[in-house]
Design a protein around this motif. Structure first.
Motif: not given
Length: 84
Positions: A13-19, A22-24, A58-60
């Motif tokens: 449940m996380i947008d690929p762009h947000v993923f 986050t990795v960066e 989910m992102p946070e």
């Protein structure tokens, strides 16, 4: 009847762009201490482990959990020579 092949696959449940963001952020925060591919794998596992939480959180939550797991991982250098 439940399809066995999909029964244990969590829904991400996380947008690929947000993923990617986050990795960066985590790669920058750890300043090259970990390979990007390894950070991405940790984030992916964290998101999988958090499946079932509200999608907006989910992102946070994923980033926080990944940060804690990376902090506990110890040094894993991004090249074969170690720190410079």
């Amino acid at each position: 009847m439940t399809n066995v092949s999909t029964a244990h696959q969590p829904i991400r449940m996380i947008d690929p762009h947000v993923f990617d963001q986050t990795v960066e952020r985590l790669c920058s925060e750890f300043d090259g201490r970990f390979l990007r591919v390894w950070v991405a794998q940790v984030v992916r596992r964290c998101v999988d482990d958090l499946a079932g939480n509200p999608p907006g959180a989910m992102p946070e939550l994923g980033e926080r959990l990944a940060r804690q797991r990376l902090l506990g991982a110890g040094p894993v250098w991004s090249d074969s020579t170690g720190p410079s």
